[in-house]
Design an enzyme around this catalytic site. Sequence first.
Site, PDB file in Angstrom:
ATOM      1  CG  ASP A 114      -0.258   0.003   2.536  1.00 11.94           C
ATOM      2  OD1 ASP A 114       0.689  -0.779   2.692  1.00 11.94           O
ATOM      3  OD2 ASP A 114      -0.647   0.784   3.432  1.00 11.94           O
ATOM      4  CD  GLU A 129       4.032   0.982   7.127  1.00 16.64           C
ATOM      5  OE1 GLU A 129       4.754   1.322   8.063  1.00 16.64           O
ATOM      6  OE2 GLU A 129       3.633   1.799   6.272  1.00 16.64           O
TER       7      GLU A 129
HETATM    8 ZN   LIG Z   1       6.476   2.351   4.291  1.00 20.20          ZN
END
Ligand SMILES: [Zn+2]
Length: 491
Positions: free
Chosen positions: A123, A190
């Site tokens: 992501d 994340e």
């Molecule tokens: Zn990162």
Amino acid sequence: MAVPILITAGVIILFVVAFMVLRMSSFIRTVPPVEPIEPVSVDADRVAQHLSAVIQVKTISAAADREPFDREPFAQLHQLLTEFYPQLHQQLDREIVGNATLLYTWRGQQPDLKPVLLVAHQDVVPADPDTLDEWTHPPFSGEISEGFIWGRGTLDIKSQMLAAFEAVEMMVAEGFRPERTVYLAYGEDEEIGGQQGAKQVVALLQERGVHLAAVLDEGGTIVSGVVPSVQLPVALVGTAEKGHLSLKIRAEGTPGHSSMPKQGTAIGRLARALTRLEDDQMPVRYQALTDLFRGLGAAASFSMQFVIANLWLLAPFVRKRLEQSAEMNASIRTTTALTMLRGGVKDNVLPNSAEAIVNFRLLPGDSIASVCEHVRRVIDDEQVQFEPLENASWEASPVSPTDNPAFSLLTHTIRQVFPNVVVAPYLVLGATDSRYYPVISDAVYRFSPYVLTGSDLNRMHGIDERLSVESMQKMVVFFYHLLQHWTGDAL
Ligand SMILES: [Zn+2]
């Protein structure tokens, strides 16, 4: 009388200075050079094309409580990976964890050896719509020009994911078979906390009884002119990361009309509590700083090492200087940051309460409990209450060792691939997926193998994020050699 006193004082001073110089000896060691290697040859253009294609896929993480998970871009990314790395996909097992998190298993020949894990994330953060016209090339164009690949995810951190894929694909094609099992894990979230990605991967591996010999996640990079008194480029390898605590602080007061205010308004109480918190910070500890400088050895200046080695005596004289640098200050203490404030509804009404959010970043060694105790003591007002925000607190990570084979082999690989670089451990000030991994490994390292120049730092999560084609190529070389070192039985 005076002469013997002078002699005694002189002798004591001499002893103290000798002791200080002695203490410094472990700090000024010179690191022996590493044997240069013939770096594996990597097709830079091909790798750049791959990264460019992956950058064009908008795998923007979205918090589940705000927007439903959009599987489509992640499916597109997975499709590209299977196209680009056919041999890897034949040889390794792939599992989808959470919604779209990838976990690959490359089985080792010796199942009794502890596995290793490479981590990054799929992501990216969005590009601020207000700044779109400031980008040289659109954030999801993946444009390759002027020697760079441009776009979101080049620095943070699709490059690291792809570099590992490229290296494994090459190794599989060469018929390489690792001695120990290698896992590759790439989270989907994340940037918003890793609840679906890293957290689930760790739960799954833990359930299977896996304990890892070593983990490498994103983190520090190779920087120049950042560490005081060091001329050489420094590869900063994160051996720990700070914890996180957001406290909601609420003050009560007597409501009423502002024409006749009573003593002790909610806003006044809250303001006092906040001022006290800012004035009375958590205590300083120098462990991360001394670890960093011990790692730097003779690469740091003699005078700097003399001071760092003797903070036991000199700390009171240098503390103010250190605190003036935001980075240094954050490396030596749990920081206190006032981030949100709310109170009152109308200019002539005294509110019955006022609220603020204070964000703390915890130094290893401090705990959520010890910070709460500090807050209680410093505010010292029973009409001011506080509580942690939900899902916004975690402890600082344990500190991974630097005297083990995993760290030595990592250091060795960095110095082989990036000659003239000095490697040192440091404390990661932000948060990464790595914080989930210590339950299944004692050796968690945070390092992204590329050179970051001054202006690049603002590009990360900012405008004109980009990575040079040469850097991308070197990342592949790095992972190729690291995997050879980490998968053998020297680990
Ligand atoms: Zn990162």
